[in-house]
Design a protein around this motif. Sequence first.
Motif, mmCIF file in Angstrom:
data_model
loop_
_atom_site.group_PDB
_atom_site.id
_atom_site.type_symbol
_atom_site.label_atom_id
_atom_site.label_comp_id
_atom_site.label_asym_id
_atom_site.label_seq_id
_atom_site.Cartn_x
_atom_site.Cartn_y
_atom_site.Cartn_z
ATOM 1 N N LEU A 111 0.833 -1.201 0.000
ATOM 2 C CA LEU A 111 0.000 0.000 0.000
ATOM 3 C C LEU A 111 0.870 1.254 0.000
ATOM 4 O O LEU A 111 0.614 2.204 -0.746
ATOM 5 N N THR A 112 1.904 1.241 0.824
ATOM 6 C CA THR A 112 2.820 2.380 0.893
ATOM 7 C C THR A 112 3.570 2.551 -0.416
ATOM 8 O O THR A 112 3.721 3.673 -0.931
ATOM 9 N N HIS A 113 4.027 1.448 -0.980
ATOM 10 C CA HIS A 113 4.787 1.496 -2.236
ATOM 11 C C HIS A 113 3.939 2.056 -3.379
ATOM 12 O O HIS A 113 4.378 2.947 -4.122
ATOM 13 N N ILE A 114 2.717 1.561 -3.510
ATOM 14 C CA ILE A 114 1.831 2.037 -4.583
ATOM 15 C C ILE A 114 1.498 3.514 -4.383
ATOM 16 O O ILE A 114 1.446 4.291 -5.340
ATOM 17 N N SER A 115 1.275 3.915 -3.143
ATOM 18 C CA SER A 115 0.957 5.311 -2.842
ATOM 19 C C SER A 115 2.050 6.244 -3.335
ATOM 20 O O SER A 115 1.787 7.264 -3.991
ATOM 21 N N LYS A 116 3.285 5.905 -3.031
ATOM 22 C CA LYS A 116 4.412 6.746 -3.448
ATOM 23 C C LYS A 116 4.575 6.738 -4.964
ATOM 24 O O LYS A 116 4.923 7.765 -5.568
ATOM 25 N N LEU A 117 4.305 5.614 -5.578
ATOM 26 C CA LEU A 117 4.423 5.503 -7.036
ATOM 27 C C LEU A 117 3.365 6.365 -7.727
ATOM 28 O O LEU A 117 3.664 7.102 -8.676
ATOM 29 N N VAL A 118 2.132 6.296 -7.240
ATOM 30 C CA VAL A 118 1.047 7.092 -7.827
ATOM 31 C C VAL A 118 1.338 8.587 -7.670
ATOM 32 O O VAL A 118 1.146 9.381 -8.600
ATOM 33 N N ARG A 119 1.824 8.963 -6.505
ATOM 34 C CA ARG A 119 2.120 10.374 -6.253
ATOM 35 C C ARG A 119 3.245 10.886 -7.150
ATOM 36 O O ARG A 119 3.176 12.019 -7.651
ATOM 37 N N ALA A 120 4.241 10.064 -7.396
ATOM 38 C CA ALA A 120 5.422 10.520 -8.140
ATOM 39 C C ALA A 120 5.248 10.498 -9.648
ATOM 40 O O ALA A 120 5.921 11.249 -10.366
ATOM 41 N N THR A 121 4.347 9.673 -10.175
ATOM 42 C CA THR A 121 4.311 9.457 -11.624
ATOM 43 C C THR A 121 3.016 9.868 -12.313
ATOM 44 O O THR A 121 2.928 9.787 -13.536
ATOM 45 N N SER A 122 2.016 10.315 -11.571
ATOM 46 C CA SER A 122 0.739 10.680 -12.200
ATOM 47 C C SER A 122 0.868 11.967 -13.007
ATOM 48 O O SER A 122 1.697 12.836 -12.721
ATOM 49 N N HIS A 123 -0.014 12.099 -13.984
ATOM 50 C CA HIS A 123 0.034 13.209 -14.941
ATOM 51 C C HIS A 123 -0.367 14.536 -14.323
ATOM 52 O O HIS A 123 0.216 15.574 -14.610
ATOM 53 N N CYS A 124 -1.406 14.525 -13.472
ATOM 54 C CA CYS A 124 -1.913 15.802 -12.954
ATOM 55 C C CYS A 124 -2.109 15.729 -11.447
ATOM 56 O O CYS A 124 -1.835 14.719 -10.799
ATOM 57 N N GLY A 125 -2.635 16.816 -10.905
ATOM 58 C CA GLY A 125 -2.780 16.951 -9.464
ATOM 59 C C GLY A 125 -3.676 15.915 -8.818
ATOM 60 O O GLY A 125 -3.490 15.591 -7.642
ATOM 61 N N LEU A 126 -4.667 15.393 -9.548
ATOM 62 C CA LEU A 126 -5.542 14.395 -8.940
ATOM 63 C C LEU A 126 -4.735 13.172 -8.524
ATOM 64 O O LEU A 126 -4.785 12.739 -7.374
ATOM 65 N N GLY A 127 -3.996 12.610 -9.462
ATOM 66 C CA GLY A 127 -3.205 11.433 -9.136
ATOM 67 C C GLY A 127 -2.074 11.747 -8.172
ATOM 68 O O GLY A 127 -1.756 10.944 -7.286
ATOM 69 N N GLN A 128 -1.472 12.919 -8.322
ATOM 70 C CA GLN A 128 -0.341 13.294 -7.470
ATOM 71 C C GLN A 128 -0.741 13.477 -6.019
ATOM 72 O O GLN A 128 0.098 13.395 -5.121
ATOM 73 N N THR A 129 -2.032 13.719 -5.768
ATOM 74 C CA THR A 129 -2.497 13.908 -4.386
ATOM 75 C C THR A 129 -3.424 12.800 -3.909
ATOM 76 O O THR A 129 -3.834 12.802 -2.745
ATOM 77 N N ALA A 130 -3.756 11.849 -4.787
ATOM 78 C CA ALA A 130 -4.735 10.807 -4.437
ATOM 79 C C ALA A 130 -4.282 9.941 -3.267
ATOM 80 O O ALA A 130 -5.112 9.412 -2.526
ATOM 81 N N ALA A 131 -2.988 9.794 -3.100
ATOM 82 C CA ALA A 131 -2.478 8.947 -2.014
ATOM 83 C C ALA A 131 -2.246 9.724 -0.725
ATOM 84 O O ALA A 131 -1.875 9.131 0.292
ATOM 85 N N ASN A 132 -2.465 11.031 -0.747
ATOM 86 C CA ASN A 132 -2.219 11.838 0.460
ATOM 87 C C ASN A 132 -2.961 11.331 1.695
ATOM 88 O O ASN A 132 -2.381 11.290 2.786
ATOM 89 N N PRO A 133 -4.249 10.962 1.589
ATOM 90 C CA PRO A 133 -4.927 10.483 2.793
ATOM 91 C C PRO A 133 -4.253 9.250 3.404
ATOM 92 O O PRO A 133 -4.167 9.117 4.631
ATOM 93 N N ILE A 134 -3.780 8.357 2.544
ATOM 94 C CA ILE A 134 -3.117 7.148 3.029
ATOM 95 C C ILE A 134 -1.782 7.490 3.668
ATOM 96 O O ILE A 134 -1.484 7.088 4.805
ATOM 97 N N LEU A 135 -0.965 8.257 2.958
ATOM 98 C CA LEU A 135 0.381 8.548 3.445
ATOM 99 C C LEU A 135 0.369 9.400 4.709
ATOM 100 O O LEU A 135 1.156 9.170 5.629
ATOM 101 N N SER A 136 -0.540 10.393 4.782
ATOM 102 C CA SER A 136 -0.550 11.267 5.964
ATOM 103 C C SER A 136 -1.080 10.532 7.196
ATOM 104 O O SER A 136 -0.638 10.788 8.320
#
Length: 592
Positions: free
Chosen positions: A519-544
């Motif tokens: 879960l942590t690994h996917i969260s960081k991957l989605v945040r680092a590689t997504s095209h726009c702000g939606l994907g780049q912030t989608a994992a914020n609830p999990i990570l925070s």
Amino acid sequence: MKTVADIVARHDADPTRLVQILRDVQSTFRHIPAAIMDRLAAQLSIDRAQVQAVTEFYTFFSTEPRGRFDILISDSITDHMLGSREIAAYLCERLGVTPGQTRADGQVSVDFTSCTGMCEQGPAGLVNGYALTNLTRDRVERIVELVNDGTPVSQWPREFFVVKDNIHRADLVLGTKLQPGSALRWMFQRGLDSTLDEIAKSGLRGRGGAGFGTAMKWKFCREATGSTERFVVCNADEGEPGTFKDRVLLQSYAHQVFEGMTVCGAVIGARRGYLYLRGEYLYLHEPLNAVLAERRRAGLLGSNIIGRPDFEFDIEVRIGAGAYICGEESALIESMEGKRGVPRNRPPYPVTNGYLDQPTVVNNVETFAAAALIALKGGAWFSAAGTEKSKGTKILSIAGDCARPGIYEYPFGTTMAQILADCGGTGAMGLQIGGPSGIFIGAQEFERVLGFEDLPTGGSFMIFDQRRDVLEIVRNFTHFFAHESCGFCTPCRVGTSLLKNQLDKICAGHGGKADLAELTHISKLVRATSHCGLGQTAANPILSTLERFPEQYEQRLKAISFEPGFDLDGALEVARRMSGRDDAHAHLAQEA
């Protein structure tokens, strides 16, 4: 009943108005069937594939018939906390309908939708696009009667549709009365260049969340070369769950917002402005048009504004169709052009290549409301409030576990503890600042302050007390992002779905330590590689929350190190029921 030809003609057969045309088709025919897509493509001279792609992109469009009464219940976490799921279940039971389906007689359909922007007045929903607030069992009983009797929505009791402002604290923006036209007169008395200087001196930054300098954006657009036209766009697509302050500004401060747009139009040399209104705020469409008409009659819009023959500017309201991603400025522009709301590659930026590829300023509702007052009262008046890096005030939409949810305006630099004390949020376990795309903080951080240098926010401020389950909050947010992903890029399209599935597995008690690591690994991957702000912030609830509440995740883990993510037995359950093999399956299971 209007025909497809009537609808197309009403919109001047303009293909850039495809989203508006499809809204009218959906409203008239209750769905958008293949035959109508064919006709629209022919009458607009566009590819049929474009019509279908746009139809399938937006939540409020359906290729299957919806009910004459189409009811949507808000699925926001704050609505959940107020009992929306129980209300929805009771409504479906009383209407004899399954969520997501249309009743056999075609009279009614019920489903869930993302946040409707009525967070402090929930449980909330929509009926035929119009806001329903404060839903109770008694109101459900009355709704059932009205639906079964076929009473038109226009004849339903007005109290069902009351949307209150609930302003509890006003400051610079909400507490200063603007006489329509006064900012425009001061602007010309001061001069356009000097007015832009005042916007710069004020330190005003975008209030939608990104915080880009307003004066700098206007200046870049004004100086763009090689273009014949410029546009002003007000982003009123506040789809971030927990945010509703723009709704209040549009409901009670529309003159101020439109005045700010007109000031911007004069400064950058634009003749046209557009307010992109989120589809959930359909109830505001007619009142906003009435304010625009009033301003035209008063000589504040159109030609010869305030008696100046060289000043021409007008504003049109465009309505969205249920897509959170359209809150991103380039996706919003794509939607305005009659396309799917997919964020553009940048650069170029909208200030040089925006609407119709022309220089365009896109600012938030609150930003324009503040700009109008700065044009009137000057930059120093505004910058006197706030902090060194965050000038002025911020309007917050406060909802959740507090005694007085609603709208609060604070100078930047105010502590979370002060805000909680004011709204009656004592005993809070945590706060979600900036909506699901923001940050979740715990009680030990309540001395942190509102501001770009510490806790920036577009306006969403959700309070959770000790009764709440952190993982269920995060689960709601993660499902929201998976649903709202536009699908353009693989990291977001696939990643948000993987996050949803992984979190569901952990919440159900089937996850092990390996699942938490994944879960942590996917969260960081989605945040680092997504095209726009939606994907780049989608994992914020999990990570925070992983950072602040690791024990909440650990408590859900099983002792085993691995359990398959795919439940074969569960996947076959429907097939067994359809084939009548449930008993045989149970017998075999017992023998095994």
